[in-house]
Design a protein around this motif. Structure first.
Motif, PDB file in Angstrom:
ATOM      1  N   VAL B 377      -3.435 -14.804  -3.870  1.00  0.00           N
ATOM      2  CA  VAL B 377      -2.055 -14.844  -3.815  1.00  0.00           C
ATOM      3  C   VAL B 377      -1.364 -14.119  -4.582  1.00  0.00           C
ATOM      4  N   GLY B 378      -1.460 -13.834  -5.909  1.00  0.00           N
ATOM      5  CA  GLY B 378      -0.667 -12.782  -6.457  1.00  0.00           C
ATOM      6  C   GLY B 378      -0.572 -11.340  -5.803  1.00  0.00           C
ATOM      7  N   ALA B 379      -1.898 -10.899  -5.337  1.00  0.00           N
ATOM      8  CA  ALA B 379      -1.663  -9.780  -4.713  1.00  0.00           C
ATOM      9  C   ALA B 379      -0.994  -9.728  -3.407  1.00  0.00           C
ATOM     10  N   LEU B 380      -1.210 -10.911  -2.595  1.00  0.00           N
ATOM     11  CA  LEU B 380      -0.514 -10.902  -1.232  1.00  0.00           C
ATOM     12  C   LEU B 380       0.872 -10.924  -1.538  1.00  0.00           C
ATOM     13  N   ILE B 381       1.460 -11.604  -2.292  1.00  0.00           N
ATOM     14  CA  ILE B 381       2.913 -11.597  -2.593  1.00  0.00           C
ATOM     15  C   ILE B 381       3.605 -10.255  -3.094  1.00  0.00           C
ATOM     16  N   ALA B 382       2.692  -9.560  -3.888  1.00  0.00           N
ATOM     17  CA  ALA B 382       3.011  -8.203  -4.667  1.00  0.00           C
ATOM     18  C   ALA B 382       3.022  -7.308  -3.462  1.00  0.00           C
ATOM     19  N   GLU B 383       2.194  -7.398  -2.287  1.00  0.00           N
ATOM     20  CA  GLU B 383       2.298  -6.435  -1.393  1.00  0.00           C
ATOM     21  C   GLU B 383       3.678  -6.253  -0.801  1.00  0.00           C
ATOM     22  N   GLY B 384       4.643  -7.418  -0.712  1.00  0.00           N
ATOM     23  CA  GLY B 384       5.768  -7.051  -0.330  1.00  0.00           C
ATOM     24  C   GLY B 384       6.604  -6.148  -1.035  1.00  0.00           C
ATOM     25  N   LEU B 385       6.053  -5.915  -2.390  1.00  0.00           N
ATOM     26  CA  LEU B 385       7.085  -4.966  -3.251  1.00  0.00           C
ATOM     27  C   LEU B 385       6.401  -3.710  -3.268  1.00  0.00           C
ATOM     28  N   GLN B 386       5.108  -3.680  -2.858  1.00  0.00           N
ATOM     29  CA  GLN B 386       4.512  -2.007  -2.933  1.00  0.00           C
ATOM     30  C   GLN B 386       5.069  -1.189  -2.052  1.00  0.00           C
ATOM     31  N   ALA B 387       5.197  -1.736  -0.757  1.00  0.00           N
ATOM     32  CA  ALA B 387       6.295  -0.824   0.250  1.00  0.00           C
ATOM     33  C   ALA B 387       7.489  -0.394  -0.301  1.00  0.00           C
ATOM     34  N   LEU B 388       8.217  -0.921  -1.137  1.00  0.00           N
ATOM     35  CA  LEU B 388       9.452  -0.426  -1.762  1.00  0.00           C
ATOM     36  C   LEU B 388       9.148   0.325  -3.093  1.00  0.00           C
ATOM     37  N   ASP B 390      11.336   1.430  -5.149  1.00  0.00           N
ATOM     38  CA  ASP B 390      12.142   1.301  -6.428  1.00  0.00           C
ATOM     39  C   ASP B 390      11.861   0.300  -7.341  1.00  0.00           C
ATOM     40  N   VAL B 391      10.782  -0.397  -6.891  1.00  0.00           N
ATOM     41  CA  VAL B 391      10.538  -1.350  -7.977  1.00  0.00           C
ATOM     42  C   VAL B 391       9.358  -0.951  -8.778  1.00  0.00           C
ATOM     43  N   PRO B 392       9.209  -0.542 -10.119  1.00  0.00           N
ATOM     44  CA  PRO B 392       8.036  -0.182 -10.755  1.00  0.00           C
ATOM     45  C   PRO B 392       6.835  -1.131 -10.678  1.00  0.00           C
ATOM     46  N   SER B 393       5.627  -0.461 -10.738  1.00  0.00           N
ATOM     47  CA  SER B 393       4.416  -1.619 -10.673  1.00  0.00           C
ATOM     48  C   SER B 393       4.685  -2.424 -11.794  1.00  0.00           C
ATOM     49  N   SER B 394       5.054  -2.091 -12.843  1.00  0.00           N
ATOM     50  CA  SER B 394       4.999  -2.776 -14.332  1.00  0.00           C
ATOM     51  C   SER B 394       5.699  -4.007 -14.141  1.00  0.00           C
TER      52      SER B 394
END
Lengths: 273, 552
Positions: B377-388, B390-394
């Motif tokens: 679930v965590g990776a699924l939701i984080a995927e929405g951020l990866q394509a952006l 401007d949000v650092p992965s930290s």
């Protein structure tokens, strides 16, 4: 922690045994597997020759060990070749659809329709009957079934909502493929790869049997089995042991494949409570 | 009850002798000709109770205590041939899925005739006459043709009519109908239920109607039984039970019925999405070489969605509403017209494409297939951020936790796989994934249709809360008008690829102008709360003019 599946244990034990035999056989064998000793030709299993000797008095255990390294190397390289090339072609075909798919699949179906061994024989005649020739020709023959499986999986996956969700998130085609499509192809591919290991062992044996495999005196399981057929009535151990080795190796690989598929699928790992 | 047709006395159904109990000590009596509804959510044991009435409990489940009497005769005293004689002629059943309950390889005529042959000595001619008569009664005019056809040649609604015909051919004394219309759209649902009730009334057949749909049950049943986790928690006359519920669970069920929220005033601003004269065609292939026919899925559709607005698109299956949503989401191409997002085109490469992809998100219908089964679930939701970028992965982990919190799931869910979650939890994850980017526009395609009633109410409330919190505009695709009542500001009604009516929610629901809208509305009740904490249902008539036309 759930109990370990018995097929994983047996599969690991059998493939481990074959692997160890192949590895050891590459460096050390009890006797020189190629040295002839006519004094002890066709000797039955005994304390000095555990698995007996062949018509030239060569120790069968040593030959099986050296043969293992040849057979295992051939089957692993063949499977790697077939899976990697087949996966790439299958994904391209399933994703592009339209005319590229139609051309690729027509060629692939033509390949599939041809009897595999016959096709490999033809290729061997061109490529030369040696290890590399066997790997290339068998790899090409088995690639076509990988293409079929991967393309089918990709076609059904690309319609799934989680793949569409990935596009909506703005992910590129190649990212979606790596992130969502490829990992979901792993389960069918593991099953295919393990049974393919089995097919290759058998096909290599069959080709050697026909005299088109690895040339004697270099032993492989297949040509040992082939060479022993004229001595069936005098030295039955010459047939039994290579045959038994091939069967046990196949059993081990298939069990391992089943167990791996279950392990690799997260749905099988933990059940909803 | 002096002389009940069926009596269920202290029935307990369990898995094996000692295993978990599916139904615990149920008591219920049914009078001849009576229509009784059993409501409850998945897992409440209502279906298993229905199966037990037919003497057909599936393998590991059996009746461990109690007794069922049919016309005074106990089931336990009957031999297997006697039970078989009872099924069909005495008690019969209509299942939920008409596609799987009819044998796809047999002609309709053969399947109908089978029952008649088994029960009673009727001649060939007489059998055929009866079948044709019954098909006519269920609204199939060309009976001869229907008898020679296969199940796949009929639509879902027609197949369910055929199932009813097949059940009623035996003139049974009791019919168990298990979710008979759940797989159908609202209008067809009502037509089929009307038919079922008329037909059983005519033959004096009693009906046990099993459903999760409380208003539907209330419409047709004189008495309602409420089940929760294997127990009958409340039972009573329909109006009484709805008007003054006694048990907490009944109250909870009633509270999850969609009530109309008060209308909101939105500022007049430039639309965030505008669709102009949209046309989508699909090539409809027929036969081996497909002489390319064309299906017009969407024809000349124009609509605007303003920032912060919830627009519901309503229609039956095949109305083109999902195609419209997919075009706006960029998943399907279109043949004519255009779609603008914040004034720019939505094709890759156009000026505002990055802005569009970032701000337009989608929640899909089926939470079981919209989450990649191999990812946590965590990776699924984080995927929405990866394509952006401007949000650092930290910061991803913290953002994921916040997103989970906003959909009322705790942080521990991040390390679970989708298959470990319930349907409602999965849909929450899908919503969190869509919202983690703080989009300004969200498409919800039938986002609550696959969920249980009380879960549906929770998810709808969550969506409405998040919508007012984050202020995104929302395109809500649904076939269910009662959902519209709860969350929409404006409604568009689609029929056969066209928009047939458009207006504010109150306008559409209270003063429908188009016939199709009226038909849709006649399938859902108007709810009035009663002083005793319950509800009273009123039904709009299909032919009624204006707002205040209600049936008695």
């Amino acid at each position: 922690m759930r109990p370990v599946a018995p097929n994983l244990v047996i599969g690991l034990a059998l493939t481990g045994l074959v692997g160890a035999m192949a590895l050891l056989g590459a460096f050390w064998t009890p006797y020189d597997p190629l040295a002839m000793n006519f004094a002890s030709r066709l000797a039955p299993p005994s304390w000095s020759y555990w698995l007996g000797t062949d018509e030239f008095g060569r120790d069968q255990l040593s030959r099986l060990m050296l043969g293992a390294s040849a057979s295992v190397k051939i089957s692993i390289l063949t499977v790697i070749l077939a899976i990697s090339s087949g996966t790439i072609i299958g994904i391209v075909s399933g994703f592009l659809r339209g005319w590229p798919d139609r051309i690729i699949m027509s060629l692939n179906d033509a390949l599939l329709a041809f009897p595999g061994l016959l096709f490999a024989l033809g290729l061997l005649a061109v490529l030369g009957a040696n290890e590399n020739g066997i790997i290339l020709s068998l790899g090409l023959v088995y690639m076509s079934s990988v293409v079929r499986v991967v393309r089918g999986t990709v076609l059904s996956l690309r319609e799934r909502e989680f793949v569409e969700a990935s596009y909506v998130m703005g992910n590129s085609l190649s990212f979606t493929m790596r992130r969502h499509i490829l990992p979901n192809c792993i389960a069918p591919l593991t099953v295919l790869a393990t049974s393919m290991c089995g097919w290759t062992l058998l096909a290599e044996s069959a080709l050697s049997f026909l005299g088109l495999g690895v040339a004697p005196p270099m032993p492989t399981w297949g040509n040992m089995l082939a060479g022993s057929r004229s001595f069936l009535d005098q030295a039955v151990w010459l047939v039994i042991f290579p045959g038994l080795t091939i069967s046990l190796a196949l059993l081990g690989i298939n069990l391992l494949g089943d167990a791996l598929r279950d392990r690799l699928d997260p749905r099988m790992r933990r059940r909803v409570g | 009850m002096s002389n009940p047709l069926l009596e269920i006395r202290d029935v307990t159904l369990g898995i094996g002798r000692t295993g978990p109990k599916i139904v615990k000590g149920a008591n219920l009596a049914i009078a001849p000709g009576e229509i009784v509804g059993i409501v409850g959510e998945s897992g409440s044991g209502k279906t298993m109770l229905g199966r037990a009435v037919l003497g057909l409990s599936p393998a590991p489940i059996s009746m461990t205590a109690g007794e069922i009497y049919f016309k005074g005769a106990a089931y336990s005293g009957m031999s297997e041939p006697e039970m078989r004689a009872l099924r069909g002629a005495g008690v019969t059943m209509v299942f939920q899925e008409p596609m799987t309950s009819l044998n796809p390889a047999m002609r309709i005529g053969r399947q109908l005739e089978e029952g008649l042959e088994l029960h009673g000595n009727i001649g060939r001619k007489e059998r055929k006459a009866r079948m044709l008569d019954m098909l006519r009664r269920v609204g199939i005019a060309d009976g001869e043709r229907a008898l020679a056809a296969y199940p796949h040649e009929f639509s879902g609604g027609m197949r369910q009519r055929i199932m009813i015909a097949s059940a009623m051919l035996m003139r049974p004394a009791l019919l168990v109908a298990d979710e008979p219309t759940t797989a159908l759209d609202a209008v067809t649902q009502r037509d089929v239920m009307d038919l079922l009730v008329d037909l059983t009334r005519e033959f004096g057949t009693a009906v046990i109607l099993i459903s999760h749909d409380l208003p539907m049950v209330a419409r047709y049943c004189s008495r309602i039984v409420v089940m929760q986790t294997g127990e009958i928690v409340e039972m009573g006359e329909t109006a009484e039970l709805l008007g003054a519920p006694k048990h907490d669970y009944t109250r909870k069920l009633l509270a999850s019925l969609p009530m109309r929220a008060s209308a909101r005033a939105l500022p007049e601003t430039r639309p965030i999405v505008s669709v102009e004269k949209l046309k989508v065609d699909f090539a409809a292939r027929s036969g081996l070489f497909g002489r390319g026919g064309v299906k017009h899925a969407v024809r000349d559709v124009s609509l605007d969605i303003r920032p912060g607005e919830v627009l519901a698109v309503v229609g039956g299956s095949g109305s083109g509403k999902t195609t419209l949503a997919r075009v706006i989401a960029g998943l399907t191409g279109h043949q004519g017209g255009h779609v603008l997002f914040n004034g720019h085109g939505i094709r890759p490469g156009s000026a505002g494409y990055d802005d569009y992809r970032r701000n337009c998100q989608m929640v899909f219908q089926d939470p079981f297939s919209s989450l990649d089964p191999r990812m946590k679930v965590g990776a699924l939701i984080a995927e929405g951020l990866q394509a952006l970028h401007d949000v650092p992965s930290s910061e991803h982990a913290a953002r994921v936790e916040k997103a989970l919190e906003s959909v009322a799931l705790n942080a521990s869910f991040a390390s679970r796989f989708p298959h470990e979650l319930s349907g409602g939890q999965r849909q929450r994850v899908a919503i969190a994934r869509a919202l983690i980017r703080r989009p300004s526009f969200v498409i919800a395609d039938e986002a609550v249709s696959a969920l249980d009633v009380t879960v549906r109410a929770q998810i709808l409330k969550l969506l409405a809360d998040l919508q007012s919190q984050f202020g995104f505009a929302c395109l809500f695709i649904t076939h269910d008008l009662s959902v519209v009542e709860q969350i929409a500001d404006r409604v568009v009604v689609m029929h056969e690829g066209r928009i047939v009516e458009e207006g504010s929610r109150d306008e559409i629901l209270d003063r429908p102008r188009h016939d199709y809208t009226r038909r849709l509305l006649s399938a859902i009740p108007v709810l009035d709360t009663t002083p005793a904490g319950g509800v009273e249902l009123r039904w709009r008539t299909e032919l009624g003019q204006g707002a205040k036309a209600f049936a008695d």
